[in-house]
Motif scaffolding. Structure first.
Motif, PDB file in Angstrom:
ATOM      1  N   CYS A   1       0.834  -1.202   0.000  1.00 59.70           N
ATOM      2  CA  CYS A   1       0.000   0.000   0.000  1.00 59.70           C
ATOM      3  C   CYS A   1       0.870   1.255   0.000  1.00 59.70           C
ATOM      4  O   CYS A   1       1.567   1.533   0.982  1.00 59.70           O
ATOM      5  CB  CYS A   1      -0.911  -0.016   1.226  1.00 59.70           C
TER       6      CYS A   1
ATOM      7  N   VAL B   1       4.312  -0.316  -9.588  1.00 61.35           N
ATOM      8  CA  VAL B   1       3.237   0.337  -8.832  1.00 61.35           C
ATOM      9  C   VAL B   1       3.797   1.444  -7.948  1.00 61.35           C
ATOM     10  O   VAL B   1       3.293   2.579  -7.938  1.00 61.35           O
ATOM     11  CB  VAL B   1       2.468  -0.691  -7.985  1.00 61.35           C
TER      12      VAL B   1
ATOM     13  N   ASP C   1      -8.499  -5.325  -2.097  1.00 57.26           N
ATOM     14  CA  ASP C   1      -8.067  -4.203  -2.921  1.00 57.26           C
ATOM     15  C   ASP C   1      -7.964  -2.913  -2.122  1.00 57.26           C
ATOM     16  O   ASP C   1      -7.306  -1.967  -2.557  1.00 57.26           O
ATOM     17  CB  ASP C   1      -9.044  -3.981  -4.091  1.00 57.26           C
TER      18      ASP C   1
ATOM     19  N   PRO D   1      -6.076   2.269  -1.288  1.00 55.24           N
ATOM     20  CA  PRO D   1      -5.919   1.153  -2.222  1.00 55.24           C
ATOM     21  C   PRO D   1      -4.676   0.329  -1.917  1.00 55.24           C
ATOM     22  O   PRO D   1      -3.615   0.878  -1.618  1.00 55.24           O
ATOM     23  CB  PRO D   1      -5.828   1.818  -3.582  1.00 55.24           C
TER      24      PRO D   1
ATOM     25  N   SER E   1      -2.488  -1.050  -3.819  1.00 58.98           N
ATOM     26  CA  SER E   1      -2.241  -0.905  -5.245  1.00 58.98           C
ATOM     27  C   SER E   1      -1.378  -2.001  -5.846  1.00 58.98           C
ATOM     28  O   SER E   1      -1.492  -2.301  -7.036  1.00 58.98           O
ATOM     29  CB  SER E   1      -1.576   0.457  -5.519  1.00 58.98           C
TER      30      SER E   1
END
Length: 369
Positions: free
Chosen positions: A55, A82, A346, A361, A363
């Motif tokens: 995260c 990410v 999620d 999120p 992610s």
């Protein structure tokens, strides 16, 4: 893909839709402060390993806490992508990356980010150099040394020296130093943690001295984790500690490092009480990740989480708990292993003093490749 019910900020935690992964911000911030404060007077600093929570919101708070190297560690190229897109400029992929498509993806990231990765194979070094030169970038390299885990890494000593020299000699690569993970010492008694940590890491530190005697400069020695952060931070020659689990923790880890609290819990709803000694909640295997151990029912003495099917969790009840946990009641579960649990979601619902403060999120969830 999870489609959460987006409830207003300020919603009481127990009114959230279930099952939900909920993080208590006060506990998380306390955990971060406990670990980072141990590095205030040490040469070594923290490199948060963010794969445990995946995260970016949490990772930004880890770096903001100070006493870090200014960068993070991840486990995969997908995670690196990410976190690079989330504003992190210094990323260590604490793993071997050997296929050409994945190396090309790392090279693309390295145009705008400092990308470091581990190596333990000379052929891999050759391919990394080739693709880095084609892309016109520099990849930073750490030779991984096996510290007794028996997973990845070359033997300490001459084997590490030979690979370091190879990495140092290739264009497109910048040899920075050594990496090791001695995670198998989680199985030792807490009273033996310091001696076992030193025993596992001394060959790595000896290897650093060998490289420097042979005129191979070593600027990074990246080792350790949450399990032994306070020991590794004081070892001469260590520059960074890849601590990962400490912001959120889980039931299993908190039994080993009792100074931390389980900041993440699963909120569930009781959907059945078919017999006096049993309640059923809506958080099953898919919501709790109980592969390494079932979660622990929190706040109900006499109630025990015992087994999980895909969508159902079974709570066995005795004593005062027999009259509790009726349909529509809420039950909190502490994950036994957070890494397996968090990858089921999620979003994290973050709460402070029992009220919803945001949805963060996760992610990097599922970015294994």
């Amino acid at each position: 893909m999870e489609r959460p019910l987006f409830q207003p900020i300020g919603t009481l935690a127990e009114e959230l839709d279930t099952p939900a992964l909920v993080v208590d911000l006060d506990l998380m911030e306390s955990n971060i402060e406990i670990l980072h404060s141990a590095f205030r007077q040490t040469a070594a600093k923290v490199r948060p390993h963010v794969s445990a929570h995946q995260c970016p919101n949490i990772a930004h708070r880890q770096l903001a806490a100070g006493d870090t190297v200014g960068g993070i560690a991840v486990s995969s190229v997908g995670e690196a992508e990410v976190f690079a897109n989330a504003g992190f400029s210094d990323i260590l992929v604490a793993n071997q990356v050997v296929t050409r498509p994945k190396i090309r993806r790392l090279c693309a990231l390295a145009r705008d980010h400092r990308i470091t990765l581990a190596v333990d194979n000379p052929e891999n070094v050759t391919v990394l150099s080739e693709l880095a030169q084609r892309a016109g970038i520099t990849l930073h390299i750490l030779v991984e040394v096996d510290a007794g885990l028996g997973r990845c890494g070359v033997a300490p000593g001459s084997a590490a020296l030979e690979l370091a020299r190879k990495a140092q000699s290739f264009r497109g690569l910048q040899f920075d130093g050594l990496m090791a993970y001695e995670g198998s010492i989680l199985n030792v008694a807490r009273s033996e943690l310091e001696s076992e940590t030193r025993r596992r890491l001394q060959p790595v530190l000896d290897t650093r001295e060998l490289l420097e005697r042979e005129s191979v400069a070593v600027s990074v020695v990246s080792v350790g984790g949450t399990h032994n952060y306070d020991i590794v931070s004081k070892l001469s020659g260590v520059t960074e500690v890849q601590a990962g689990s400490y912001p959120l923790m889980d039931y299993n880890y908190c039994q080993f490092r009792t100074e931390f609290a389980s900041a993440a819990r699963i909120l569930s709803t009781v959907i059945g009480h078919p017999i006096e000694a049993r309640a059923v909640v809506d958080a099953g295997h898919k919501a709790t990740g109980p592969d390494l151990g079932v979660p622990v029912l929190d706040g109900f003495p006499g109630g025990t989480a015992t087994r999980f099917s895909a969508e159902h969790g079974i709570m066995e009840l005795s004593g005062a708990a027999v009259s509790q946990l009726n349909p529509q009641d809420k039950a909190w579960l502490v994950p036994f292993n957070l890494a397996l649990c968090i990858n089921q979601y999620d979003y994290i619902r973050v709460v402070r003093r029992g009220k919803l403060e945001g949805l963060w999120p996760i992610s990097a969830r599922g970015r294994f490749g």
